[in-house]
Design a protein around this motif. Sequence first.
Motif, short mmCIF file in Angstrom:
data_model
loop_
_atom_site.label_atom_id
_atom_site.label_comp_id
_atom_site.label_asym_id
_atom_site.label_seq_id
_atom_site.Cartn_x
_atom_site.Cartn_y
_atom_site.Cartn_z
N THR A 22 -7.94 16.44 -10.09
CA THR A 22 -7.18 15.22 -9.88
C THR A 22 -7.04 14.92 -8.39
N VAL A 23 -6.92 13.65 -8.06
CA VAL A 23 -6.60 13.25 -6.70
C VAL A 23 -5.19 13.74 -6.40
N PRO A 24 -4.97 14.43 -5.28
CA PRO A 24 -3.64 14.99 -5.02
C PRO A 24 -2.59 13.90 -4.79
N GLY A 25 -1.35 14.24 -5.11
CA GLY A 25 -0.25 13.33 -4.91
C GLY A 25 0.16 13.25 -3.45
N ALA A 26 1.07 12.33 -3.19
CA ALA A 26 1.54 12.10 -1.82
C ALA A 26 2.16 13.35 -1.22
N THR A 27 1.94 13.54 0.07
CA THR A 27 2.53 14.65 0.81
C THR A 27 3.67 14.19 1.71
N HIS A 28 3.76 12.89 1.98
CA HIS A 28 4.78 12.33 2.88
C HIS A 28 5.52 11.19 2.19
N GLY A 29 6.78 11.04 2.56
CA GLY A 29 7.57 9.96 1.99
C GLY A 29 8.14 10.28 0.63
N VAL A 30 7.94 11.50 0.16
CA VAL A 30 8.44 11.91 -1.16
C VAL A 30 9.84 12.49 -1.04
N THR A 31 10.07 13.22 0.05
CA THR A 31 11.38 13.84 0.28
C THR A 31 11.87 13.47 1.68
N PRO A 32 13.17 13.50 1.90
CA PRO A 32 13.70 13.20 3.24
C PRO A 32 13.20 14.18 4.30
N GLU A 33 12.85 15.38 3.89
CA GLU A 33 12.39 16.39 4.85
C GLU A 33 11.01 16.09 5.41
#
Length: 354
Positions: A177-188
Amino acid sequence: MINVIDFFCGCGGTSAGLQDSGMKIVAGIDNDAEAGRTYAANFPDAQFLLKDIRQFSPSELGPLLVGRPGKLLFAACAPCQPFTKQHTRKRDVDNRRELLDHFHKFIKELAPDYVLLENVPGLQKIARNQGPLSRFLALLEALEYSFDVKVISSHDYGVPQIRKRLVLIASRLGAITVPGATHGVTPEKPHSTVWEWIGDLPSLEAGQSDSTVPNHRAANLSELNKRRMQQTPVNGGRRDWPTDLTLRCHEGHSGHTDVYGRMVKDRPASALSTRCISLSNGRYGHPTQDRAISIREAARLQTFPDDFQFFGSMASMARQIGNAVPVKLAEAMGIAVKTHLSQATANHSSVSNG
């Protein structure tokens, strides 16, 4: 180890990202000699092949692959201009539309373990049932590849730029699968911003360069455009000018508000084009200085490191950067492929031992 052949490699954004993910770049292939000069300088251990894929045979790649242990990945980012909203040339006479079809023969004859395809979202909208993407997917199905295809935005993967792209990952080693987002998912881990990436660079005047940072060079401006930039506030654009500075073509025209605009410091940039150092072609004004962004600033917004140097004229370097796959996006896809290979290897070992 995963060995990479980068088709339509341009200056090497995909290769740089895949290399950063831990892969070995074997060769880049393109028919653009100026981009090839940049590619060859930045990947001295790889081969750059100045070839037109339409006249290039898979058998010519054979010697490059002999004696290389590990898996094989083919990356491809065929020229995307025929599928963009901005493309005004008649699509039925643009022979670049068929370039992806010429990639088929390399998949058929050399059977890479992985395929990574990147392009503009418009690729899937052109003749949906008989266009180049549908033909490529049919090829993968016929060759029994597992694959996933999604439209993603580069800023979700650490790139300080809102750039929608179509990404396809295919594998002969099981479902992927195409990987999911790494940025903008959590405040950290928020989205990256323009100022995070270019705020520390030395100040420049229009037409100047700074020798301490490779390619930190800004295009010159006419006196009139210098006055326009001086009248453009932070976060502003052409609508902030006094009437005597307004272009005639913009009088009474409410569209194209980004042209001559400044980038916003605390947000991702809008998508960079092949004319990303020109004020009149988008929101490419420096956030605080009275000029367009420099070559190095454009490269940073595509997440190229400073030791990645570009060669050619200003226009050529801007075109190379605008055409490139953002490095951090390619790295994220490379990490996903390496993770997949590790899992596939572990599963195979478990089955064998069982």
